[in-house]
Write a protein that holds these residues in place. Structure first.
Motif, PDB file in Angstrom:
ATOM      1  N   THR A   1       2.923   3.263 -12.249  1.00 48.36           N
ATOM      2  CA  THR A   1       3.801   4.433 -11.960  1.00 48.36           C
ATOM      3  C   THR A   1       4.340   4.719 -13.083  1.00 48.36           C
TER       4      THR A   1
ATOM      5  N   ASP B   1      -0.588   6.500  -5.969  1.00 46.35           N
ATOM      6  CA  ASP B   1       0.103   5.423  -6.858  1.00 46.35           C
ATOM      7  C   ASP B   1       0.240   4.634  -4.992  1.00 46.35           C
ATOM      8  N   GLU B   2      -0.859   3.385  -5.317  1.00 48.40           N
ATOM      9  CA  GLU B   2      -0.297   2.693  -4.059  1.00 48.40           C
ATOM     10  C   GLU B   2      -0.670   3.620  -2.332  1.00 48.40           C
TER      11      GLU B   2
HETATM   12 MG    MG Z   1       4.535   1.841  -8.181  1.00 49.00          MG
END
Ligand code: MG
Ligand code: ATP
Lengths: 322, 231
Positions: free
Chosen positions: B48, B169-170
């Motif tokens: 991240t 992100d994810e």
């Molecule tokens: Mg992360």
């Protein structure tokens, strides 16, 4: 302590200026450190930290400058109010000459105002350009301005501290009125010649600005500000007061004249300073300053319009000139 | 052509008191235009943090980063947000939608600072909603959507400005498998359009991506391995 220092407005003014000075002093200390270590090409930890700190410092300086900008009319307003306390004074003219600090202080403030505007303009273009191309110039100018602001703060305090309320001062009519046949206008000008010069120089400014002729603008604005000062005090002002003998740059900032002095002097100095800066930066930095040029020209045109209107309206109402 | 993202010797650390935590260490990464990169690594490995720096949401502590040729770590803030608006689309695990606004309005949000006129905004919003398969819910409030639908709104919002680079992100962390597969389909369409895509994830479903992607393995803030998904 002199009683003037106990006046609420004077205290508010002096404390505001002092607090701003402290803020600028901190910014000055940090700027010197940043300038010392600055290397824009580097991607080191130190340079990144400097860049972020520089951004913060610029924000502080900008905020402080904007506040200082507002303090100038407040200063004029304050000394105008003091005319009730100072024997012999009817407006700020008497108060400003109550001691030897007043007039130099006023000039210094105008000079600083020019410096602040110049700094803000360079800052604007510097941040617009992504790579801080004028960072050193800007920080150098800030250091110089900080010295001026320090002198100003000292003079602020000295001016109000050495206020002698027991000594009567001259009022504006004695300061600016007829001096026993002596011609107060420079270069042996008389009023018609002064007015001719006034409008010709304005025309020159308009043409130079429309054609973006920087050198011509510099010359035009530089001469215009002097001629305009005399034209207001010795001609247009008398129409504001509707009294041919009343010659004063300060009374027009009072209530009976609808505070029009702030508009007149504000648009004159604001417009001339912006016009000069637009021309200077185009010549010096090669940036596109057309918007500032237009605003400057607009303000100066407003100034000329207001002055002319006072004469025109008087003539329409009374069928004669003063 | 120049790579779209170039990162050299990039470090990011966080100081708390005397402690210094190195979240990213000496990162070197080059991403070509149109490439798809999957950042993989256990929780806390720095995925991240790296995406945030590429998006210009965070600054590196040292090192070089160029995105679209621009040294974004050195841009004054005002340029940075402009840069982000023009070049970067972001899709995060928590979609950060405005619950009270409709789907259409949510998608229009990033266009408002940069759009020339309302007609252009409307056209781009409709296009983005089509691409993300959410046009049929255009007037529903975001609060009333399912998880998969919310994510597609987030995708539409990321696409609205037509950015070259899409950062995820994810993206599948809150989706069931069916919706996760739909997400992969949308990704392949973006890939076909030539978008550059970076995805931080540890979801094994990305093994099923129908196109070639490069897997970059991260560990303790460093890149330990980079290979292609088809090797
Ligand atoms: Mg992360
Ligand atoms: N603002 C911050 N202050 C202090 N530490 C931080 C900060 N942001 C991130 N970190 C630390 O940096 C490390 C990397 O965080 P990051 O969020 O990049 O990991 P991640 O790989 O995305 O993990 P996950 O898979 O759980 O999302 C973590 O140990 C985290 O605690």
């Amino acid at each position: 302590m002199t009683p003037v220092l106990l006046n609420t407005q004077v205290l508010v003014y002096l404390l505001s200026e002092s607090v701003l000075w402290v803020l600028l002093a901190i910014a000055f200390g940090v700027s010197v450190h940043i300038l010392w270590r600055w290397d824009f090409g580097s991607t080191s930890e130190e340079q990144y930290a400097l860049e972020r700190r520089a951004y913060l410092v610029m924000t502080i300086i900008l905020a402080a400058f904007v506040l200082k900008f507002l303090l100038l009319p407040f200063f004029v307003f304050t000394i105008d109010r003091l005319s009730d306390l100072v024997p012999g004074a009817m407006c700020a003219a008497g108060v400003i000459s109550a001691n030897g600090y007043g007039l130099p202080l006023l000039f210094l403030k105008l000079l600083i105002l020019f410096g602040l505007l110049l700094w803000m303009a360079i800052n604007h273009y510097d941040l617009e350009a992504k790579t801080y191309p004028w960072f050193r110039l800007k920080m150098g100018l800030f250091a110089f301005l900080f010295v001026l602001v320090s002198i100003e703060l000292w003079m602020d305090w000295a001016y109000f501290f050495h206020f002698d309320l027991s000594r009567p001062v001259s009022c504006c009519s004695a300061l600016f009125g007829q001096l026993e046949g002596a011609n107060p206008l420079p270069f042996g000008l008389d009023i018609p010649k002064l007015l001719l010069l006034f409008y010709l120089l304005y025309l020159l400014i308009v043409v130079a600005a429309l054609a973006h002729q920087s050198w011509l603008e510099l010359a035009g604005y530089g001469l215009f500000v002097f001629v305009a000062y005399y034209a207001v005090v010795y001609f247009f002002g008398t129409y504001v007061y509707e009294l041919p003998t009343h010659k004063c740059p300060f009374c027009m900032m009072q209530r009976p004249y609808h505070y029009v002095g702030y508009l007149i002097w504000g648009s004159l100095f604001g417009g001339v300073f912006l016009g000069l800066i637009a021309a200077l930066l185009r010549l010096g930095l090669g940036v596109d300053t057309r918007r500032m040029e237009r605003i400057g020209l607009g303000l100066v045109s407003l100034f000329v319009l207001v002055c002319t209107l006072y004469v025109g309206v008087y003539y329409l109402r009374n069928g004669v000139l003063l | 052509m120049n790579p779209i993202i170039e990162i050299r010797n990039l470090n990011r650390h966080f100081d708390s008191g005397e402690e210094r935590f190195h979240a990213l260490k000496e990162i070197d990464l080059t991403v070509e235009r149109g490439e798809c990169v999957i950042l993989r690594g256990i929780s806390g490995s720095g995925k991240t943090t790296l995406l945030s720096i590429i998006a210009g949401l965070d600054h590196p502590s040292s090192g070089e980063i160029r995105v679209e040729g621009e040294a974004i770590a050195k841009l004054p803030d005002r340029h940075l947000s402009r840069f982000r608006g023009r070049h970067i689309g972001m899709i995060f695990q928590h979609y950060n939608l405005m619950e009270e606004l409709s789907v259409r309005e949510n998608v229009a949000v990033p266009l408002i600072p940069m759009a020339q006129n309302m007609r252009q905004v409307t056209r781009r919003v409709e296009e983005a909603m089509e691409r993300a398969n959410i046009a049929h819910k255009a007037d529903q409030k975001a609060a009333r959507l399912s998880g998969g639908e919310k994510q597609r709104v987030a995708i539409a919002r990321a696409l609205a400005t037509d950015p070259e680079i899409i950062l995820c992100d994810e993206p599948t962390a809150n989706l069931d498998r069916a919706n996760a597969r739909r997400f992969l389909e949308i990704l392949s369409r973006l890939h076909e359009m030539g978008k550059t895509i970076l995805i931080a994830t540890h979801d094994p479903i990305f093994e099923e991506l129908p196109f070639e992607a490069r897997v970059v393995e991260m560990e303790n803030g460093a890149i330990v391995d980079g290979r292609s998904s088809e090797e």
